[in-house]
Structures are given as structure tokens and as C-alpha cells.
Design a protein around this motif. Structure first.
Motif, short mmCIF file in Angstrom:
data_model
loop_
_atom_site.label_atom_id
_atom_site.label_comp_id
_atom_site.label_asym_id
_atom_site.label_seq_id
_atom_site.Cartn_x
_atom_site.Cartn_y
_atom_site.Cartn_z
N UNK A 150 -11.17 -13.87 -17.55
CA UNK A 150 -9.77 -13.96 -17.96
C UNK A 150 -9.09 -12.66 -17.53
N UNK A 151 -7.85 -12.76 -17.05
CA UNK A 151 -7.18 -11.63 -16.40
C UNK A 151 -7.06 -10.41 -17.33
N UNK A 152 -6.87 -10.65 -18.63
CA UNK A 152 -6.68 -9.55 -19.55
C UNK A 152 -7.94 -8.76 -19.84
N UNK A 153 -9.10 -9.30 -19.43
CA UNK A 153 -10.36 -8.62 -19.71
C UNK A 153 -10.67 -7.54 -18.68
N UNK A 154 -9.82 -7.40 -17.66
CA UNK A 154 -10.06 -6.42 -16.61
C UNK A 154 -9.41 -5.08 -16.96
N UNK A 155 -9.85 -4.02 -16.29
CA UNK A 155 -9.20 -2.72 -16.45
C UNK A 155 -7.89 -2.73 -15.67
N UNK A 156 -7.05 -1.72 -15.90
CA UNK A 156 -5.76 -1.64 -15.22
C UNK A 156 -5.91 -1.67 -13.70
N UNK A 157 -6.87 -0.92 -13.20
CA UNK A 157 -7.08 -0.87 -11.75
C UNK A 157 -7.52 -2.22 -11.20
N UNK A 158 -8.40 -2.89 -11.95
CA UNK A 158 -8.89 -4.20 -11.51
C UNK A 158 -7.76 -5.22 -11.51
N UNK A 159 -6.90 -5.14 -12.54
CA UNK A 159 -5.75 -6.06 -12.60
C UNK A 159 -4.85 -5.85 -11.39
N UNK A 160 -4.62 -4.60 -11.05
CA UNK A 160 -3.75 -4.31 -9.91
C UNK A 160 -4.35 -4.85 -8.61
N UNK A 161 -5.68 -4.76 -8.48
CA UNK A 161 -6.33 -5.32 -7.28
C UNK A 161 -6.14 -6.83 -7.22
N UNK A 162 -6.24 -7.48 -8.37
CA UNK A 162 -6.06 -8.94 -8.40
C UNK A 162 -4.63 -9.29 -7.99
N UNK A 163 -3.67 -8.50 -8.46
CA UNK A 163 -2.28 -8.75 -8.07
C UNK A 163 -2.10 -8.58 -6.57
N UNK A 164 -2.79 -7.58 -6.01
CA UNK A 164 -2.71 -7.40 -4.55
C UNK A 164 -3.33 -8.60 -3.85
N UNK A 165 -4.45 -9.11 -4.40
CA UNK A 165 -5.09 -10.30 -3.82
C UNK A 165 -4.14 -11.49 -3.85
N UNK A 166 -3.38 -11.62 -4.95
CA UNK A 166 -2.40 -12.71 -5.04
C UNK A 166 -1.33 -12.57 -3.95
N UNK A 167 -0.90 -11.31 -3.72
CA UNK A 167 0.09 -11.06 -2.66
C UNK A 167 -0.51 -11.40 -1.30
N UNK A 168 -1.79 -11.05 -1.08
CA UNK A 168 -2.44 -11.38 0.19
C UNK A 168 -2.49 -12.89 0.39
N UNK A 169 -2.71 -13.62 -0.70
CA UNK A 169 -2.77 -15.08 -0.61
C UNK A 169 -1.43 -15.68 -0.21
N UNK A 170 -0.35 -14.90 -0.37
CA UNK A 170 0.95 -15.39 0.07
C UNK A 170 1.08 -15.38 1.59
N UNK A 171 0.16 -14.68 2.25
CA UNK A 171 0.13 -14.62 3.72
C UNK A 171 1.51 -14.36 4.31
N UNK A 172 2.11 -13.27 3.83
CA UNK A 172 3.49 -12.96 4.20
C UNK A 172 3.53 -11.93 5.33
N UNK A 173 4.76 -11.59 5.74
CA UNK A 173 4.94 -10.56 6.75
C UNK A 173 5.41 -9.25 6.13
N UNK A 174 5.97 -9.35 4.91
CA UNK A 174 6.47 -8.17 4.21
C UNK A 174 5.79 -8.12 2.84
N UNK A 175 5.27 -6.96 2.47
CA UNK A 175 4.61 -6.80 1.17
C UNK A 175 5.38 -5.79 0.35
N UNK A 176 5.91 -6.23 -0.77
CA UNK A 176 6.76 -5.40 -1.63
C UNK A 176 6.00 -5.13 -2.93
N UNK A 177 5.77 -3.85 -3.24
CA UNK A 177 4.95 -3.51 -4.41
C UNK A 177 5.71 -2.55 -5.32
N UNK A 178 5.71 -2.86 -6.63
CA UNK A 178 6.39 -2.03 -7.62
C UNK A 178 5.35 -1.17 -8.34
N UNK A 179 5.34 0.13 -8.03
CA UNK A 179 4.39 1.07 -8.67
C UNK A 179 2.94 0.59 -8.57
#
Lengths: 265, 303
Positions: A150-179
Motif C-alpha cells: 500500500x502506497x502509505x507504507x513506504x518511506x518519503x523517498x520511496x513514495x517519491x520514486x513511485x510518483x516518478x515511476x507514474x510520470x514515466x508511465x505517462x511516456x511524455x516529452x515534458x516532465x514537470x516535478x514539484x519539489x
């Protein structure tokens, strides 16, 4: 005189058409005072750009207004010269970690699948290739083994990696990241930077709100110094100067340098 | 046993199950959005709306009732916003003030008006009349296949089936954007999902459940079913789809068990008459929540 104006307009149109993401005259207000005022920003293809500025400078606001997450008072956004509404598939977004409900009943792999929403649509079947892509994106951020947590069971760093993975799954040309580096461990910061630089080297464009002044020259190619308005913008080598930083941070720069955390947020 | 059960117990049980599931379904998303109180508010403001609709039309019919309830809901939303802004009161408290006041107003209105010839009184508003929803045309299980007998089923049954179909279709169609915007609203908006209208549509679905259920079962069950089954289900699983499935199971269990306990429970312990089915169903749903809170496998929270 008229002729000059038209030419300026045409020139800017050409500039915007060549830029993956261009913002003109962006103004956002929460109540009476403007959070950002008349901000222009032009990203370069295949570059990593940092938005840097003191607390309350409007960094997150600029990102959200550019992506249409909040509605600006005024402002024009173009994506590869086109309107944002037609170009959403080309943009991936990693919001601030604090904006998310970590208690939500969702597994890591399901979060990554959310990145494919625009391709799957309301009722599109999830097929083997979608799952394979999700697993591949998790692998790129080193989170394969956590797919069924479950997403909440991860540490802050792990959660951020998962969010990056979600962005990668968007297969976009521009990646916009907030902090992307707020509240993450050193290993995660390294891993995220490596992924982002890999994207840049593959010709993608990266834009991130960043709060650690010390790492700006190491991580980024371009920088936008923001304090409600744009103080300076351009390649790090020319723009990230003592003089511009002083202008952006006012008298607070000394404290900011001594304690990078104090400019977070 | 068969004929009596089919005629007297089966229809209220089935209606109870339909109501419970129709409320629990949107309740899952209200709960996850920290908007559970909205279900509570809607089921309260429905009363004055229905009373006014009755006073204006003299009918206890679905159409006017739905309109009256919808009008009351709109007034409630405006009033809550006004109290929040003018009184500088946080929205939960503003909601509490408005729905209590409107419900009380509905009770006063009801006492002052002549509703003696229809099923509309304060007790009915709270507990409904589940036990009276009987099927006089039924002569046994075979009646379930007899079109003539089926035509005599309580009208509340078909109304709840329709409401449940509408709500289930909505959730099936908008499952992904609902989940996305509940989990991470900024990301959802970045994808171009119109989170505002979507949230409003969810509230409208909850209102449909509350209004359709109100006449049959009263507000007690509605309020309990918006919150208890989803909250208990959340502690059984860490996956949204499974949570919704668990909530439907708990809702149905509470409806059946509550109805049986209300009808036969007092006899088993030697007491005389049966007790209110609506009250017992709501109580059972609370007990299920209590058990899940003590023994559910996913009780811990991380935020």
C-alpha cells in the motif's frame, strides 16, 4: 511602429512554437495579492530547468497554473506551439508529495498504472503490455519489490520514486516535478537525478521546482529565479549569479545558504 | 413458512439490502474524500424538502418528493456556504448547524400540517416503514415467477432497483477518474480531469440514494449505510476495488441480519414484540464497524 509590433508578435510565436513549454504573462492571485505576476518562461528542448526562489515566491503556483491545475487570472501557455488542452499527453506531472492522500487504498503498482489513464480512458481494458510498462517504470526507479505494498507504507523517498515511476508511465516529452527532492533520502535524490538526466539525454525536457541552491549547478542546465515575478532566467552559467540570487532572495540569502531547508516550500 | 416469508419478510429484506448497497457504494468515495458528513447532511435536509413538496402537491409521490428534496439540498448548500463565509465557521460545523436546523424545521412543519391520511410523520422520517412493505399478492416462492403477482410488489422495490442501477452505472463508468481525483487531485487535474463537476456528480449520486431510500427506510439507515460499511471495509483491505466489494457485503449483511434480529431477536430472549427493523439494521452496521476496527487486517493508518 505597428510593423515592429507585428514582427515582435511573430518572433515570439516562432519562439513558442520551438519551445516544449512556454508561458506568457502568467498571473495568479489568491485573494488580493498576486502569487505570481506576469511571468514569462520558455523551456528549451532537451534541457533540465530549475525554478528557484524564496518561500512564497510562487514556484508551485507557476507550475500548477502552467499545467492548468489552478486557473490563472491571465496568462498564455503553449506546448510545442499548441494549446495545452490538445497536448496533455505530452506532459507528465509529479505533484508535491503533501498534496496526496497517503491513506488511500491503493497499491504501488496501481499508482503507476494511473499514469496510463489518458491512454486507457474510462473503461479501456488493462492488458499485459500495460502491466509490463508499469513494472518497467518501477524497475527504472528501483521499486520493483514494492509493487504490491500500500502506497502509505513506504518511506518519503520511496513514495517519491513511485510518483516518478507514474510520470514515466505517462511516456511524455515534458516532465514537470514539484519539489521532487523535498523530504527524500540521499540515495533517492541520486536515483531521481539519474533518471531525470537519462530523460534529458534522450531528448526529453525536465522542469522542476528546486529548493537546494547548492545542487542547482550540478543538476540543472537552465534556471528560472522567481520571486512573484521572474528575477532572471537562462542557462545556469550566466544566470545563477550572486547578483541575481541576491535580487531574488533579498536579504535572506545568507540564511538560505547556511540552511538550505529554510528556503524549502 | 414459505408463503408467509415470501409475502411478509422477503420484500422488506430485499429493499433493505438494496438501500444499504445504494448508500454504501457512493459512501466509499465520500469517506475517502473526507466528505462522509455530506451523506449525513443530505439525508437530513431531505425531510423538509419532502414535507414542503407534500404541502404543495398533496401527494406522496416520487416526482414531487425528488424535486422537493433536490430543492432543499440546493438551499442547504447555499446556506452552508453562507454560514461558513459570513460566520467564519469551518465547513464541518457549518454543515452540522444547517442540516440540524433544516431537519428540525422539517419536523415542526410536519407536526403543523395535516398528514394523517398519508405515511408521513416524524417517526416515519427517522425509521421509515420497512416492515410494512409487504407483498400481498405472493402465495409462495412460485409467485416470484408469476407476472401478475410480481406487479403487486411494493413500489419502493422498483424505485430502489432503479436508484441502485443509476448509482452503480455511474461508479462503473467514472471509476478511474473518481479514484484518481480522490487519491491525488492535482495530478488528476493535470491529466485534464474536471474534478469539480465530478465531485458534484458524486454528491448528486449520494442524494439520489438518500431520497430514494428515505421513504422506504427513513434517515437512520441511510446515515448509517453511507458511513459504517465503507469504514469497516477500509479496514479489511488496501485495495479500492476490494474495499467497495467488502462494503457491499457488509451492507447486505447488516440489512439481512438487522431485519431478522429485529423480527425474531426479542422473541428469542423472551421479550414480547419485535423492534424497529431500521434501528436494528443501523445498530448491526455499527457493530460490524466495531468488529472491523478491533479485528480488521488493515487497521493501521499512515498519515
Amino acid at each position: 511602429m505597428n510593423l515592429t509590433l507585428v514582427t515582435d508578435h511573430d518572433t515570439d510565436q516562432a519562439v513558442r512554437a520551438a519551445s516544449p513549454l512556454a508561458v506568457r504573462g502568467m498571473t495568479v492571485s489568491y485573494g488580493q495579492t498576486p502569487a505570481i505576476f506576469s511571468v514569462d518562461m520558455t523551456l528549451r528542448t532537451g534541457a533540465m530547468t530549475a525554478i528557484v526562489g524564496p518561500n512564497g515566491a510562487g514556484k508551485s503556483t507557476l507550475l500548477k497554473a502552467a499545467l492548468g491545475v489552478i486557473t490563472p487570472l491571465a496568462g498564455l501557455v503553449t506546448v510545442f506551439g499548441g494549446a495545452m488542452a490538445d497536448m496533455r499527453d505530452r506532459i507528465a506531472y509529479v505533484p508535491q508529495r503533501t498534496s496526496v492522500d497517503w491513506d488511500f487504498p491503493v497499491r504501488v503498482i496501481d499508482v503507476v498504472m494511473m499514469g496510463m489513464y489518458r491512454r486507457l480512458g474510462l473503461l479501456g481494458r488493462i492488458r499485459g503490455r500495460h502491466r509490463a510498462l508499469a513494472r518497467d517504470c518501477l524497475d527504472r526507479v528501483g521499486m520493483t519489490h514494492f509493487a504490491h505494498r500500500q502506497i502509505g507504507q513506504l518511506s518519503g523517498g520511496q513514495q517519491q520514486r513511485v510518483f516518478l515511476a507514474r510520470a514515466l508511465a505517462q511516456q511524455a516529452d515534458i516532465y514537470v516535478l514539484d519539489e521532487p527532492f523535498a523530504g527524500v533520502d540521499a540515495a533517492t535524490e541520486k536515483a531521481i537525478v539519474a533518471v531525470l538526466q537519462g530523460l534529458r539525454d534522450a531528448g526529453k525536457t525536465v522542469l522542476a521546482v528546486h529548493h537546494d541552491l547548492a545542487t542547482v549547478p550540478d543538476y540543472f542546465d537552465d534556471v528560472v529565479l522567481l520571486n512573484t515575478q521572474v528575477v532572471a532566467a537562462g542557462p545556469v552559467a550566466d544566470t545563477f549569479t550572486e547578483e541575481n540570487l541576491n535580487a531574488a532572495y533579498g536579504g535572506r540569502l545568507t540564511t538560505a545558504r547556511a540552511d538550505p531547508e529554510s528556503v524549502a516550500g | 413458512m414459505g408463503a408467509e416469508f415470501v409475502a411478509l419478510s422477503l420484500p422488506p429484506m430485499v429493499i433493505g439490502v438494496l438501500v444499504a448497497i445504494a448508500c454504501a457504494l457512493p459512501g466509499n468515495f465520500l469517506l475517502l474524500r473526507r466528505q462522509a458528513l455530506i451523506g449525513d447532511a443530505i439525508s437530513h435536509v431531505v425531510l423538509p424538502g419532502i414535507v414542503v413538496a407534500f404541502l404543495l402537491t398533496g401527494l406522496v409521490a416520487t416526482g414531487p418528493m425528488l424535486l422537493g428534496a433536490a430543492g432543499a439540498a440546493v438551499i442547504a448548500v447555499v446556506a452552508i456556504e453562507a454560514v461558513r463565509r459570513l460566520g467564519r465557521i469551518e465547513s464541518g460545523a457549518a454543515m452540522g448547524v444547517i442540516f440540524t436546523a433544516m431537519f428540525a424545521g422539517g419536523v415542526l412543519l410536519l407536526e403543523q400540517s395535516d398528514t394523517s391520511n398519508v405515511h408521513l410523520d416524524v417517526e416515519h422520517a427517522l425509521y421509515g416503514n420497512l416492515e410494512s412493505l409487504i407483498w400481498l399478492d405472493a402465495t409462495g416462492w412460485a409467485s416470484l415467477l408469476d407476472p401478475v403477482a410480481l406487479a403487486g410488489l411494493p413500489v419502493e422495490l422498483s424505485r430502489m432497483v432503479l436508484a441502485l442501477i443509476v448509482i452503480a452505472l455511474f461508479l462503473w463508468l467514472f471509476w478511474r477518474p473518481l479514484a484518481l481525483s480522490t487519491f491525488d487531485e492535482d495530478f488528476a487535474r493535470g491529466l485534464g480531469i474536471r474534478t469539480g463537476p465530478l465531485g458534484l456528480a458524486l454528491v448528486i449520486m449520494s442524494a439520489i440514494a438518500a431520497v430514494a431510500a428515505f421513504d422506504a427506510v427513513g434517515s437512520i439507515i441511510v446515515i448509517a449505510m453511507f458511513i459504517c460499511p465503507p469504514a469497516a471495509a477500509r479496514m479489511m483491505t488496501n485495495r479500492l476495488g476490494h474495499q467497495v466489494a467488502w462494503s457491499c457485503l457488509f451492507a447486505a449483511l447488516a440489512a439481512v441480519l438487522g431485519y431478522v434480529l429485529a423480527g425474531y431477536g426479542p422473541l428469542w430472549i423472551g421479550a414480547g414484540a419485535s423492534v424497529s427493523a431500521a434501528g436494528m439494521i443501523a445498530t448491526v452496521s455499527g457493530i460490524i464497524l466495531g468488529v472491523a476496527a478491533v479485528a480488521g487486517p488493515h487497521r493501521t493508518r499512515n498519515s
